[in-house]
Design a protein around this motif. Structure first.
Motif, PDB file in Angstrom:
ATOM      1  N   ILE A  68       0.822  -1.213   0.000  1.00 27.27           N
ATOM      2  CA  ILE A  68       0.000   0.000   0.000  1.00 27.27           C
ATOM      3  C   ILE A  68       0.861   1.271   0.000  1.00 27.27           C
ATOM      4  CG2 ILE A  68      -0.290   0.148   2.526  1.00 27.27           C
ATOM      5  CD1 ILE A  68      -3.071   0.860  -0.063  1.00 27.27           C
ATOM      6  N   VAL A 110       7.546   4.370   8.040  1.00 29.24           N
ATOM      7  CA  VAL A 110       6.288   3.621   8.004  1.00 29.24           C
ATOM      8  C   VAL A 110       6.514   2.134   8.194  1.00 29.24           C
ATOM      9  CG1 VAL A 110       6.382   3.351   5.474  1.00 29.24           C
ATOM     10  CG2 VAL A 110       4.202   3.133   6.646  1.00 29.24           C
ATOM     11  N   GLY A 111       5.522   1.470   8.704  1.00 25.71           N
ATOM     12  CA  GLY A 111       5.502   0.012   8.704  1.00 25.71           C
ATOM     13  C   GLY A 111       5.680  -0.612  10.068  1.00 25.71           C
ATOM     14  N   GLU A 112       6.386   0.062  10.955  1.00 25.83           N
ATOM     15  CA  GLU A 112       6.616  -0.471  12.295  1.00 25.83           C
ATOM     16  C   GLU A 112       7.030   0.704  13.164  1.00 25.83           C
ATOM     17  OE1 GLU A 112      10.303  -2.767  12.508  1.00 25.83           O
ATOM     18  OE2 GLU A 112      10.619  -2.251  10.415  1.00 25.83           O
ATOM     19  N   PRO A 113       6.996   0.512  14.469  1.00 19.16           N
ATOM     20  CA  PRO A 113       7.417   1.631  15.318  1.00 19.16           C
ATOM     21  C   PRO A 113       8.886   1.948  15.045  1.00 19.16           C
ATOM     22  CG  PRO A 113       6.336  -0.097  16.605  1.00 19.16           C
ATOM     23  CD  PRO A 113       6.550  -0.653  15.239  1.00 19.16           C
ATOM     24  N   ASP A 158       6.497   9.988  11.545  1.00 18.36           N
ATOM     25  CA  ASP A 158       6.314   8.566  11.827  1.00 18.36           C
ATOM     26  C   ASP A 158       4.858   8.282  11.475  1.00 18.36           C
ATOM     27  OD1 ASP A 158       6.002   6.061  12.858  1.00 18.36           O
ATOM     28  OD2 ASP A 158       6.517   6.582  14.925  1.00 18.36           O
ATOM     29  N   THR A 159       4.646   7.828  10.263  1.00 18.42           N
ATOM     30  CA  THR A 159       3.274   7.693   9.768  1.00 18.42           C
ATOM     31  C   THR A 159       2.714   6.326  10.134  1.00 18.42           C
ATOM     32  OG1 THR A 159       4.001   6.815   7.646  1.00 18.42           O
ATOM     33  CG2 THR A 159       3.787   9.210   7.823  1.00 18.42           C
ATOM     34  N   TYR A 160       1.635   6.324  10.857  1.00 16.88           N
ATOM     35  CA  TYR A 160       0.972   5.063  11.207  1.00 16.88           C
ATOM     36  C   TYR A 160      -0.279   4.906  10.346  1.00 16.88           C
ATOM     37  CZ  TYR A 160      -2.235   1.855  13.313  1.00 16.88           C
ATOM     38  OH  TYR A 160      -3.129   0.833  13.468  1.00 16.88           O
ATOM     39  N   TRP A 161      -0.383   3.782   9.681  1.00 18.92           N
ATOM     40  CA  TRP A 161      -1.561   3.480   8.870  1.00 18.92           C
ATOM     41  C   TRP A 161      -1.480   2.043   8.423  1.00 18.92           C
ATOM     42  CZ3 TRP A 161      -1.263   3.624   3.118  1.00 18.92           C
ATOM     43  CH2 TRP A 161       0.038   3.783   2.646  1.00 18.92           C
ATOM     44  N   LEU A 162      -2.381   1.603   7.582  1.00 24.31           N
ATOM     45  CA  LEU A 162      -2.393   0.216   7.143  1.00 24.31           C
ATOM     46  C   LEU A 162      -3.083   0.093   5.794  1.00 24.31           C
ATOM     47  CD1 LEU A 162      -5.048  -1.564   9.321  1.00 24.31           C
ATOM     48  CD2 LEU A 162      -3.972   0.487  10.152  1.00 24.31           C
ATOM     49  N   THR A 163      -2.901  -1.051   5.176  1.00 25.26           N
ATOM     50  CA  THR A 163      -3.497  -1.276   3.859  1.00 25.26           C
ATOM     51  C   THR A 163      -4.969  -0.870   3.881  1.00 25.26           C
ATOM     52  OG1 THR A 163      -2.000  -3.142   3.579  1.00 25.26           O
ATOM     53  CG2 THR A 163      -3.873  -3.029   2.067  1.00 25.26           C
ATOM     54  N   ASP A 202      -4.241  -3.330  15.705  1.00 21.24           N
ATOM     55  CA  ASP A 202      -3.095  -2.923  16.533  1.00 21.24           C
ATOM     56  C   ASP A 202      -3.528  -2.540  17.949  1.00 21.24           C
ATOM     57  OD1 ASP A 202      -0.702  -2.869  14.773  1.00 21.24           O
ATOM     58  OD2 ASP A 202      -1.995  -1.573  13.579  1.00 21.24           O
ATOM     59  N   ILE A 223       1.953   3.500  18.972  1.00 20.20           N
ATOM     60  CA  ILE A 223       1.464   2.227  18.448  1.00 20.20           C
ATOM     61  C   ILE A 223       2.227   1.077  19.088  1.00 20.20           C
ATOM     62  CG2 ILE A 223       1.172   0.827  16.348  1.00 20.20           C
ATOM     63  CD1 ILE A 223      -0.635   3.353  16.487  1.00 20.20           C
ATOM     64  N   ARG A 243       0.785  -5.384  16.473  1.00 19.35           N
ATOM     65  CA  ARG A 243      -0.388  -6.172  16.100  1.00 19.35           C
ATOM     66  C   ARG A 243      -0.882  -7.027  17.265  1.00 19.35           C
ATOM     67  NH1 ARG A 243      -2.754  -4.926  11.271  1.00 19.35           N
ATOM     68  NH2 ARG A 243      -3.845  -6.866  11.676  1.00 19.35           N
ATOM     69  N   ASN A 297       5.530  -8.685  10.829  1.00 20.44           N
ATOM     70  CA  ASN A 297       6.024  -7.696   9.898  1.00 20.44           C
ATOM     71  C   ASN A 297       7.522  -7.955   9.681  1.00 20.44           C
ATOM     72  OD1 ASN A 297       6.803  -5.200   8.762  1.00 20.44           O
ATOM     73  ND2 ASN A 297       4.956  -4.304   9.660  1.00 20.44           N
ATOM     74  N   ARG A 346       4.042  -7.380   5.365  1.00 19.51           N
ATOM     75  CA  ARG A 346       3.044  -7.905   6.298  1.00 19.51           C
ATOM     76  C   ARG A 346       2.718  -9.355   5.938  1.00 19.51           C
ATOM     77  NH1 ARG A 346      -2.624  -4.671   7.025  1.00 19.51           N
ATOM     78  NH2 ARG A 346      -3.870  -6.467   7.588  1.00 19.51           N
TER      79      ARG A 346
HETATM   80  C1  WTA Z   1       2.244  -1.551  11.315  1.00 22.17           C
HETATM   81  C2  WTA Z   1       1.645  -0.377   5.978  1.00 22.17           C
HETATM   82  C3  WTA Z   1       3.992   1.319  14.192  1.00 22.17           C
HETATM   83  C4  WTA Z   1       0.970  -1.760  12.110  1.00 22.17           C
HETATM   84  C5  WTA Z   1       1.333   1.095   5.759  1.00 22.17           C
HETATM   85  C6  WTA Z   1      -0.082  -1.901  11.025  1.00 22.17           C
HETATM   86  C7  WTA Z   1       3.147   0.626  12.180  1.00 22.17           C
HETATM   87  C8  WTA Z   1       0.671  -2.612   9.943  1.00 22.17           C
HETATM   88  C9  WTA Z   1       3.382   1.912  11.626  1.00 22.17           C
HETATM   89  C10 WTA Z   1       0.082  -2.337   8.595  1.00 22.17           C
HETATM   90  C11 WTA Z   1       3.978   2.909  12.470  1.00 22.17           C
HETATM   91  C12 WTA Z   1       2.436   0.658  10.111  1.00 22.17           C
HETATM   92  N1  WTA Z   1       4.259   2.556  13.733  1.00 22.17           N
HETATM   93  N2  WTA Z   1       3.452   0.347  13.449  1.00 22.17           N
HETATM   94  N3  WTA Z   1       4.282   4.124  12.027  1.00 22.17           N
HETATM   95  N4  WTA Z   1       2.926   1.883  10.342  1.00 22.17           N
HETATM   96  N5  WTA Z   1       2.585  -0.131  11.198  1.00 22.17           N
HETATM   97  O1  WTA Z   1      -0.964  -3.066   5.882  1.00 22.17           O
HETATM   98  O2  WTA Z   1       1.087  -2.941  12.858  1.00 22.17           O
HETATM   99  O3  WTA Z   1       1.470  -3.347   5.246  1.00 22.17           O
HETATM  100  O4  WTA Z   1      -1.212  -2.622  11.441  1.00 22.17           O
HETATM  101  O5  WTA Z   1       0.500  -1.124   5.846  1.00 22.17           O
HETATM  102  O6  WTA Z   1       2.006  -2.088  10.030  1.00 22.17           O
HETATM  103  O7  WTA Z   1       0.859  -2.899   7.575  1.00 22.17           O
HETATM  104  P1  WTA Z   1       0.445  -2.674   6.075  1.00 22.17           P
END
Ligand code: WTA
Length: 675
Positions: free
Chosen positions: A321, A397-400, A422-427, A513, A525, A528, A534, A539
């Motif tokens: 994503i 992005v993707g993990e803390p 530090d962008t937190y989001w998901l697919t 999460d 955050i 999961r 991850n 993922r």
């Molecule tokens: C994790 C990626 C901590 C989280 C965009 C989420 C994060 C999963 C962060 C989604 C962040 C994504 N800090 N954890 N900044 N960003 N995650 O769908 O566990 O590949 O549920 O999307 O990545 O992964 P996905």
């Protein structure tokens, strides 16, 4: 609250560096905290007015009749945004810039071989998108058909996505690290009859036989009648199937340089993107056209501060994503330049990223902590000689992002001038949910920051399912109001969508999460809460890996009776997979008699996962064990396995629920003996 959460919350706030402010001339960006607060309040209390206003950033073929249509006040159903409106995503990302600023660069391609890069202007992009669109139409692709794209990070991947969108079809990109088995499952699930791929991929001098991988997958997909093959290396042959294969660019060259975009409804699906969940079967997350595109546009604009003069370099692959939203739709919907990078961060040297930033005057750089951890090992001195002064925002992005990595990024890459987003989001969210905003919101290392417009976070008690309103709080991270870019369904399985996201905590959208929120509303955050791991930002569901281990055969016979896959911490990849497997009796006998060697069986199992899912999913270790820790009702206690691998056997916690506690010492021995 746990100690960990308390520790995180004592993090001092760092003011957003003033130099990271977007150009003051731009009308569209948020400029200070008061403005952020006012806009945020409006986006939550009056989303119709807020998003109605923001939607003017898109070009519409027909104005919508209603901003938000949603049955009930909470999440019993997925919403519809901009109802009655019509638009086209490729028009929004290509035509409107090609008409205004035709010579502006849309895509900078940085190949595996740094010498082989080139740029594509918006007017060139329009021609290529139009020709590819007509080629697809000539092969019978219609509005609503799903076209699978299996391509590495190349301009043709972007062209293909936009061409599919131009004719109202739906793209389904599959990460080019996936193996034939995973491709087959996704092609069949999406009922795709057309696949776009290429002859070869390149990665740190390694040549990947992409077409061969696709051919193998399609042996089990009789419905695929057309394969468009991007011929990247005309000097060397690749396997061809004349009845099915169409060679690009040759086959596209005979089409006109322009074809009209097909306007589609706001809610018309733009793409599917398969992602992993708790069960083995990947989910085809379905995103719609208007809401998704607006989310991509607004977050790129307001969070990263992107203007049409900017160059955004997102290292995430279009197979995930991050690549969709911030390498393709976000930058192009804003008329900016996007860098498409096919190689690895360490090829030919560990300064590749910094070299790209310097040469192309990149203004926003976006990557994952796993890459930063890798690069940090090479020291910061090698970065110092690059001119990184063009940078204004650094994304993660993707993990803390751990504090020491955050500091390294902030000090040595950003040189103390750039906000770390530090962008937190998901697919499922389509675009950023939480992030710092450069020049606006202060940063707290370890916290993703504050919610974006329209995102109303809720911390929910996992047991009672009630929202915890006092601050600070810790619990399940959920969202309590619809937002435009949220996924609308799982392809062909709306019931599973409801079961996964809307039903676990009625009234909320469940992210999967855990998180904490401090007294100032900063979100931390936790990770999961399901069986999703991850690995290097990819993922994966442990159930998916388990099912490929259970399907494994040797000499024509099934190898394992049962297995459990757990995620363990890894210094570079964030998490790594470890498999615990119980061999079938025949294999146990062969081991006992010396006919088979346990190490060979472990290696074979790793190879099978690589082959079935992809090299990126290869387990770090396979332990052959006699039994797994189970409750009386047969549920595997993965927590126990995780602790044992981590060497924390003194902290196994409550074991009284185990049906046979004697498995634990046997497992500890097995792990020690098979180091
Ligand atoms: C994790 C990626 C901590 C989280 C965009 C989420 C994060 C999963 C962060 C989604 C962040 C994504 N800090 N954890 N900044 N960003 N995650 O769908 O566990 O590949 O549920 O999307 O990545 O992964 P996905």
């Amino acid at each position: 609250m746990t100690l960990e959460a308390e520790k995180l919350m004592n993090v001092p706030t760092i003011p957003a560096p003033a130099t990271a402010l977007p150009p003051a001339s731009s009308e569209v960006h948020v400029r200070n905290m008061d403005q952020y607060k006012a806009l945020y309040e409006q986006s939550i209390n009056d989303p119709e007015t807020f998003f109605g206003e923001q939607s003017k950033a898109l070009s519409w073929d027909r104005d919508f009749d209603k901003v938000l249509y949603h049955v009930g006040n909470n999440f019993s159903d997925s919403p519809a945004w901009f109802v009655g409106g019509k638009l086209n995503a490729s028009y929004n990302c290509v035509d409107r810039w090609a008409l205004q600023t035709p010579n502006k660069v849309a895509i900078i391609y940085e190949g595996d071989d740094a010498e082989k890069g080139y740029s594509i202007t918006y007017s060139e992009l329009l021609v290529r998108v139009c020709q590819m669109a007509q080629l697809l139409q000539s092969k019978g692709v219609k509005v609503g058909d799903v076209v699978t794209i299996y391509l590495p990070m190349t301009p043709e991947a972007v062209i293909s996505m936009l061409a599919v969108a131009r004719i109202g079809a739906i793209h389904s990109c599959i990460f080019a690290g996936f193996s034939p088995g995973a491709i087959k499952d996704r092609v069949i699930d999406s009922n795709s009859h057309v696949v776009i791929t290429c002859d070869k991929g390149y990665r740190a001098t390694k040549v990947i036989q992409t077409k061969k991988i696709v051919d193998e997958a399609l042996e089990s997909c009789p419905d695929v009648k057309t394969v468009v093959v991007i011929n990247r290396d005309p000097s060397s042959p690749f396997p061809q199937n004349p009845e099915r294969d169409v060679i690009y660019p040759d086959a596209a060259a005979s089409f006109k340089s322009y074809c009209a975009p097909v306007p589609v409804d706001s809610e018309h699906p733009l793409f599917l993107l398969y992602t992993s969940g708790s069960t083995g079967k990947p989910k085809g997350m379905q995103h719609c056209t208007a809401g998704y595109l607006l989310g991509a546009l607004l977050t790129t604009r307001h969070i990263f501060g992107v203007t049409p003069d900017d160059t955004l370099f997102t290292s995430g692959d279009i197979g995930w994503i991050t690549g969709h939203t911030y390498a393709v739709y976000g930058p192009l919907a804003n008329g900016a330049t996007t860098v498409i990078f096919e190689s690895t961060p360490v090829y030919p040297t560990p300064t590749r990223y910094w070299d790209i930033v310097d040469r192309h005057k990149v203004t926003q750089f976006y990557t994952a902590p796993t890459a930063l951890r890798l690069l940090r090992q090479y020291g910061h001195e090698i970065i110092d000689k690059y001119d990184l002064s063009s940078l204004r925002a650094l994304g993660s992005v993707g993990e803390p992002i751990a504090e020491e990595i955050w500091e390294w990024y902030f000090n040595y890459v950003g040189r103390g001038r750039c906000t770390v987003c530090d962008t937190y989001w998901l697919t499922e969210s389509g675009s950023h949910l939480v992030s710092s905003i450069p020049g606006v919101t202060p940063m707290k290392p370890g916290s993703a920051g504050l919610p974006f417009f329209g995102i109303k976070p809720a911390i929910v008690d996992p047991v009672s399912g009630h929202e915890i309103t006092e601050r600070p709080a810790e619990g399940v991270f959920a969202i309590s109001q619809p937002w435009p870019s949220m996924a609308r369904s799982i392809f062909n399985d709306y019931a599973r969508y409801q079961d996964t996201y809307l039903k676990p905590y009625p009234g909320f959208f469940f992210t999967g999460d855990g998180a904490s929120i401090d007294s100032e509303g900063y979100i931390f955050i936790g990770g999961r809460m399901d069986d999703v791991v991850n690995v290097s930002g990819h993922r994966l569901s442990t159930a998916e890996v388990e099912s490929s281990v259970l399907d494994a055969t040797m000499d024509g016979e099934s190898m394992m009776t049962e297995c459990a896959v757990v995620g363990v911490d890894d210094e570079i990849t964030g998490q790594a997979l470890v498999v615990f497997a119980v061999c079938e009796p025949w294999l146990k006998d062969d081991i006992a008699s010396g006919k088979k060697i346990p190490q060979d069986i472990s290696i074979e199992t790793i190879l099978i996962v690589r082959k079935e899912i992809g090299p990126f999913a290869a387990p770090r270790k396979v332990y052959l064990v006699d039994d797994l820790p189970k409750t009386r009702s047969g549920k595997i206690l993965r927590r126990v396995l995780r602790k044992i691998v981590a060497g924390e056997e003194k902290q196994l916690g409550e074991l009284s629920t185990l049906s046979d506690p004697s498995v634990v010492p046997a497992l500890i021995d097995a792990v020690k003996n098979q180091k």
